[in-house]
Design an enzyme around this catalytic site. Sequence first.
Site, PDB file in Angstrom:
ATOM      1  N   GLU A  54       0.849  -1.190   0.000  1.00 50.36           N
ATOM      2  CA  GLU A  54       0.000   0.000   0.000  1.00 50.36           C
ATOM      3  C   GLU A  54       0.887   1.243   0.000  1.00 50.36           C
ATOM      4  O   GLU A  54       1.787   1.368   0.832  1.00 50.36           O
ATOM      5  CB  GLU A  54      -0.912   0.001   1.225  1.00 50.36           C
ATOM      6  CG  GLU A  54      -1.837   1.203   1.288  1.00 50.36           C
ATOM      7  CD  GLU A  54      -2.703   1.215   2.539  1.00 50.36           C
ATOM      8  OE1 GLU A  54      -3.421   2.218   2.742  1.00 50.36           O
ATOM      9  OE2 GLU A  54      -2.655   0.241   3.324  1.00 50.36           O
ATOM     10  N   ASP A  65      -6.417   8.983   9.866  1.00 50.22           N
ATOM     11  CA  ASP A  65      -5.053   8.599  10.212  1.00 50.22           C
ATOM     12  C   ASP A  65      -4.684   9.078  11.609  1.00 50.22           C
ATOM     13  O   ASP A  65      -4.980  10.208  11.998  1.00 50.22           O
ATOM     14  CB  ASP A  65      -4.060   9.179   9.205  1.00 50.22           C
ATOM     15  CG  ASP A  65      -4.186   8.531   7.844  1.00 50.22           C
ATOM     16  OD1 ASP A  65      -4.521   7.337   7.801  1.00 50.22           O
ATOM     17  OD2 ASP A  65      -3.962   9.213   6.829  1.00 50.22           O
TER      18      ASP A  65
END
Length: 266
Positions: A54, A65
Amino acid sequence: MTNPTLAAGQVERHLRARRDTGRRLLMPYVTGGITPGWTDYLKAFAAAGADAIEVGLPFSDPTLDGVTIQQAGDTALARGANTRRILADLSEVRDLGVPLVVSTYYNLVLHDGPEAFCAALRRAGAGGLIVPDLPVHEADELVDAAAAAGIEPALLASPATPQPRLAEIASRSRGFIYAVSLMGTTGERAALAASAAGLTERIRHVTDRPVLLGFGISTPDQAREAGRYADGVVVGAAVMRRVLDGAGPEDLRAFVATLRQALDQE
Protein backbone atom coordinates in the site's frame (compact mmCIF):
# COMPACT_ATOMS: atom_id res chain seq x y z
CA MET A 1 6.84 4.35 -19.10
CA THR A 2 4.43 2.00 -17.35
CA ASN A 3 5.37 -0.19 -14.41
CA PRO A 4 4.94 -3.80 -15.58
CA THR A 5 4.50 -5.17 -12.06
CA LEU A 6 0.95 -6.41 -12.60
CA ALA A 7 -1.51 -6.53 -15.46
CA ALA A 8 -4.63 -4.40 -15.19
CA GLY A 9 -7.41 -5.84 -13.04
CA GLN A 10 -5.36 -8.63 -11.49
CA VAL A 11 -5.00 -7.60 -7.83
CA GLU A 12 -7.78 -9.92 -6.69
CA ARG A 13 -6.55 -12.81 -8.82
CA HIS A 14 -3.07 -12.39 -7.34
CA LEU A 15 -4.33 -12.31 -3.74
CA ARG A 16 -6.81 -15.14 -4.26
CA ALA A 17 -4.15 -17.35 -5.80
CA ARG A 18 -1.84 -16.85 -2.84
CA ARG A 19 -4.63 -17.20 -0.30
CA ASP A 20 -5.85 -20.41 -1.88
CA THR A 21 -2.49 -22.04 -1.22
CA GLY A 22 -3.13 -21.51 2.50
CA ARG A 23 -0.88 -18.46 2.73
CA ARG A 24 -1.85 -15.55 5.00
CA LEU A 25 -1.54 -12.27 3.10
CA LEU A 26 0.64 -9.33 4.13
CA MET A 27 0.32 -5.75 2.88
CA PRO A 28 2.73 -3.25 4.44
CA TYR A 29 2.21 0.48 3.95
CA VAL A 30 4.53 3.36 3.11
CA THR A 31 3.78 7.06 2.65
CA GLY A 32 4.91 8.09 -0.81
CA GLY A 33 7.68 10.67 -0.86
CA ILE A 34 8.61 10.17 2.81
CA THR A 35 12.35 10.02 1.99
CA PRO A 36 14.43 10.81 -1.11
CA GLY A 37 14.77 7.12 -2.03
CA TRP A 38 11.41 6.01 -0.70
CA THR A 39 10.73 3.47 -3.47
CA ASP A 40 13.58 1.37 -2.07
CA TYR A 41 11.17 0.51 0.74
CA LEU A 42 8.87 -1.10 -1.82
CA LYS A 43 11.67 -3.38 -2.97
CA ALA A 44 12.48 -4.24 0.64
CA PHE A 45 8.84 -5.12 1.35
CA ALA A 46 8.64 -7.38 -1.67
CA ALA A 47 11.91 -9.08 -0.75
CA ALA A 48 10.60 -9.70 2.77
CA GLY A 49 7.53 -11.54 1.51
CA ALA A 50 4.82 -8.91 1.11
CA ASP A 51 1.86 -10.03 -1.02
CA ALA A 52 0.82 -6.48 -1.91
CA ILE A 53 2.08 -3.02 -0.98
CA GLU A 54 0.00 0.00 0.00
CA VAL A 55 1.35 3.41 -1.03
CA GLY A 56 -0.24 6.41 0.65
CA LEU A 57 -0.62 9.73 -1.14
CA PRO A 58 -0.19 12.31 1.65
CA PHE A 59 -3.08 14.67 2.30
CA SER A 60 -3.17 17.73 4.54
CA ASP A 61 -6.33 16.72 6.44
CA PRO A 62 -6.16 12.94 6.99
CA THR A 63 -9.29 12.32 9.05
CA LEU A 64 -8.80 8.57 9.61
CA ASP A 65 -5.05 8.60 10.21
CA GLY A 66 -3.52 8.57 13.67
CA VAL A 67 -0.48 10.50 14.83
CA THR A 68 2.19 8.40 13.14
CA ILE A 69 0.69 8.39 9.66
CA GLN A 70 -0.14 12.09 10.02
CA GLN A 71 3.50 12.80 10.87
CA ALA A 72 4.62 10.74 7.90
CA GLY A 73 2.28 12.67 5.61
CA ASP A 74 3.45 16.02 6.97
CA THR A 75 7.08 14.97 6.44
CA ALA A 76 6.40 13.94 2.85
CA LEU A 77 4.47 17.12 2.08
CA ALA A 78 7.28 19.22 3.57
CA ARG A 79 9.65 17.50 1.15
CA GLY A 80 7.46 18.61 -1.75
CA ALA A 81 5.68 15.29 -2.31
CA ASN A 82 2.49 15.41 -4.33
CA THR A 83 0.42 13.00 -6.39
CA ARG A 84 2.21 13.70 -9.66
CA ARG A 85 5.70 13.22 -8.20
CA ILE A 86 4.80 10.09 -6.26
CA LEU A 87 3.21 8.45 -9.30
CA ALA A 88 6.23 9.43 -11.38
CA ASP A 89 8.44 7.66 -8.83
CA LEU A 90 6.21 4.58 -8.93
CA SER A 91 6.42 4.45 -12.71
CA GLU A 92 10.18 3.87 -12.39
CA VAL A 93 9.80 0.83 -10.12
CA ARG A 94 10.40 -2.50 -11.82
CA ASP A 95 9.78 -6.18 -11.16
CA LEU A 96 8.32 -6.09 -7.66
CA GLY A 97 6.20 -9.12 -8.44
CA VAL A 98 3.36 -7.95 -6.17
CA PRO A 99 0.53 -5.45 -6.72
CA LEU A 100 0.71 -1.82 -5.67
CA VAL A 101 -2.40 -0.41 -4.02
CA VAL A 102 -2.60 3.39 -3.72
CA SER A 103 -4.51 4.93 -0.81
CA THR A 104 -5.64 8.51 -0.38
CA TYR A 105 -8.58 10.74 0.44
CA TYR A 106 -11.32 11.61 -2.01
CA ASN A 107 -10.29 15.27 -2.23
CA LEU A 108 -7.18 14.23 -4.15
CA VAL A 109 -9.24 12.03 -6.45
CA LEU A 110 -11.61 14.90 -7.17
CA HIS A 111 -8.76 17.32 -7.85
CA ASP A 112 -8.18 15.80 -11.29
CA GLY A 113 -11.45 13.92 -11.52
CA PRO A 114 -11.96 10.15 -10.98
CA GLU A 115 -11.31 9.24 -14.63
CA ALA A 116 -8.03 11.12 -14.92
CA PHE A 117 -6.91 10.05 -11.44
CA CYS A 118 -7.52 6.35 -12.06
CA ALA A 119 -5.87 6.52 -15.48
CA ALA A 120 -2.80 8.10 -13.86
CA LEU A 121 -2.66 5.29 -11.30
CA ARG A 122 -2.74 2.70 -14.07
CA ARG A 123 0.05 4.42 -16.00
CA ALA A 124 2.17 4.44 -12.83
CA GLY A 125 1.70 0.69 -12.43
CA ALA A 126 -0.78 0.65 -9.55
CA GLY A 127 -3.49 -1.99 -9.60
CA GLY A 128 -5.67 -1.05 -6.63
CA LEU A 129 -7.07 1.95 -4.79
CA ILE A 130 -8.24 2.61 -1.22
CA VAL A 131 -10.24 5.78 -0.47
CA PRO A 132 -11.14 5.55 3.24
CA ASP A 133 -13.45 8.57 3.37
CA LEU A 134 -15.65 7.47 0.45
CA PRO A 135 -18.86 5.73 1.60
CA VAL A 136 -20.22 2.97 -0.57
CA HIS A 137 -23.44 4.85 -1.38
CA GLU A 138 -21.36 7.63 -2.97
CA ALA A 139 -18.84 5.40 -4.72
CA ASP A 140 -20.52 4.84 -8.10
CA GLU A 141 -18.55 7.44 -10.04
CA LEU A 142 -15.20 6.27 -8.74
CA VAL A 143 -16.01 2.57 -9.10
CA ASP A 144 -17.00 3.12 -12.74
CA ALA A 145 -13.91 5.22 -13.49
CA ALA A 146 -11.68 2.66 -11.79
CA ALA A 147 -13.18 -0.19 -13.80
CA ALA A 148 -12.56 1.69 -17.04
CA ALA A 149 -8.90 2.21 -16.08
CA GLY A 150 -8.28 -1.33 -14.83
CA ILE A 151 -8.01 -0.23 -11.19
CA GLU A 152 -9.59 -2.27 -8.39
CA PRO A 153 -11.12 -0.13 -5.61
CA ALA A 154 -11.11 -1.86 -2.22
CA LEU A 155 -13.84 -0.53 0.06
CA LEU A 156 -13.69 -0.39 3.85
CA ALA A 157 -15.91 -2.15 6.37
CA SER A 158 -15.93 -1.41 10.10
CA PRO A 159 -17.37 -3.10 13.20
CA ALA A 160 -20.24 -0.59 13.06
CA THR A 161 -21.22 -1.44 9.47
CA PRO A 162 -24.71 -2.99 9.43
CA GLN A 163 -25.06 -6.30 7.63
CA PRO A 164 -27.07 -4.99 4.63
CA ARG A 165 -24.42 -2.31 4.04
CA LEU A 166 -21.70 -4.91 4.47
CA ALA A 167 -23.21 -6.95 1.66
CA GLU A 168 -23.25 -3.86 -0.56
CA ILE A 169 -19.60 -3.10 0.26
CA ALA A 170 -18.63 -6.67 -0.56
CA SER A 171 -20.50 -6.48 -3.86
CA ARG A 172 -18.97 -3.16 -4.97
CA SER A 173 -15.44 -3.74 -3.70
CA ARG A 174 -12.74 -5.15 -5.96
CA GLY A 175 -9.38 -6.70 -5.12
CA PHE A 176 -10.18 -7.30 -1.47
CA ILE A 177 -12.26 -6.02 1.44
CA TYR A 178 -10.40 -3.74 3.86
CA ALA A 179 -11.68 -4.71 7.30
CA VAL A 180 -11.13 -1.93 9.86
CA SER A 181 -10.48 -3.75 13.13
CA LEU A 182 -11.77 -0.99 15.43
CA MET A 183 -13.69 2.26 15.54
CA GLY A 184 -11.02 4.95 15.52
CA THR A 185 -7.95 6.13 13.66
CA THR A 186 -4.91 4.22 12.47
CA GLY A 187 -2.08 3.67 14.92
CA GLU A 188 -0.16 1.12 16.92
CA ARG A 189 -2.09 -0.71 19.63
CA ALA A 190 -1.11 -2.92 22.55
CA ALA A 191 -3.47 -5.69 21.45
CA LEU A 192 -5.64 -6.68 18.52
CA ALA A 193 -9.13 -5.21 18.87
CA ALA A 194 -11.74 -7.65 20.16
CA SER A 195 -14.09 -6.52 17.38
CA ALA A 196 -11.78 -7.90 14.66
CA ALA A 197 -13.00 -11.49 14.84
CA GLY A 198 -16.68 -10.62 14.65
CA LEU A 199 -16.23 -8.24 11.74
CA THR A 200 -14.27 -10.69 9.60
CA GLU A 201 -16.81 -13.43 10.33
CA ARG A 202 -19.65 -11.16 9.20
CA ILE A 203 -17.78 -10.27 6.01
CA ARG A 204 -17.24 -13.94 5.22
CA HIS A 205 -21.01 -14.46 5.33
CA VAL A 206 -21.43 -12.17 2.30
CA THR A 207 -18.34 -12.72 0.13
CA ASP A 208 -15.44 -15.00 -0.76
CA ARG A 209 -13.33 -11.98 -1.73
CA PRO A 210 -10.03 -11.74 0.23
CA VAL A 211 -10.37 -9.93 3.56
CA LEU A 212 -7.41 -7.90 4.83
CA LEU A 213 -7.55 -6.65 8.41
CA GLY A 214 -5.98 -3.31 9.29
CA PHE A 215 -5.85 -0.51 11.89
CA GLY A 216 -3.79 -1.27 14.97
CA ILE A 217 -1.86 -4.35 13.84
CA SER A 218 1.62 -3.53 15.09
CA THR A 219 3.56 -6.66 16.05
CA PRO A 220 4.24 -10.16 14.75
CA ASP A 221 2.06 -11.64 17.51
CA GLN A 222 -0.86 -9.39 16.55
CA ALA A 223 -0.40 -10.28 12.88
CA ARG A 224 -0.44 -13.98 13.77
CA GLU A 225 -3.65 -13.54 15.78
CA ALA A 226 -5.29 -11.51 13.00
CA GLY A 227 -4.40 -14.27 10.55
CA ARG A 228 -6.67 -16.62 12.48
CA TYR A 229 -9.66 -14.52 11.42
CA ALA A 230 -8.81 -12.69 8.20
CA ASP A 231 -7.04 -13.71 5.00
CA GLY A 232 -4.28 -11.25 5.78
CA VAL A 233 -3.20 -8.03 7.43
CA VAL A 234 -2.33 -4.44 6.61
CA VAL A 235 0.50 -2.93 8.69
CA GLY A 236 1.02 0.81 8.42
CA ALA A 237 1.76 2.81 11.56
CA ALA A 238 4.30 0.31 12.91
CA VAL A 239 6.19 0.54 9.61
CA MET A 240 6.03 4.32 9.38
CA ARG A 241 7.11 4.86 12.98
CA ARG A 242 10.31 3.05 12.13
CA VAL A 243 10.79 5.16 9.00
CA LEU A 244 10.27 8.36 11.00
CA ASP A 245 12.83 7.08 13.50
CA GLY A 246 15.38 6.73 10.69
CA ALA A 247 15.02 3.09 9.65
CA GLY A 248 16.35 2.34 6.19
CA PRO A 249 15.12 -0.19 3.63
CA GLU A 250 17.15 -3.03 5.10
CA ASP A 251 15.75 -2.32 8.59
CA LEU A 252 12.24 -2.40 7.17
CA ARG A 253 12.96 -5.58 5.24
CA ALA A 254 13.93 -7.24 8.53
CA PHE A 255 10.80 -5.99 10.31
CA VAL A 256 8.43 -7.06 7.54
CA ALA A 257 10.18 -10.44 7.47
CA THR A 258 9.20 -10.94 11.14
CA LEU A 259 5.57 -10.27 10.20
CA ARG A 260 5.86 -12.71 7.31
CA GLN A 261 7.30 -15.37 9.56
CA ALA A 262 4.54 -14.89 12.14
CA LEU A 263 1.81 -15.19 9.50
CA ASP A 264 3.43 -18.31 8.07
CA GLN A 265 3.33 -19.91 11.51
CA GLU A 266 -0.43 -19.41 11.82
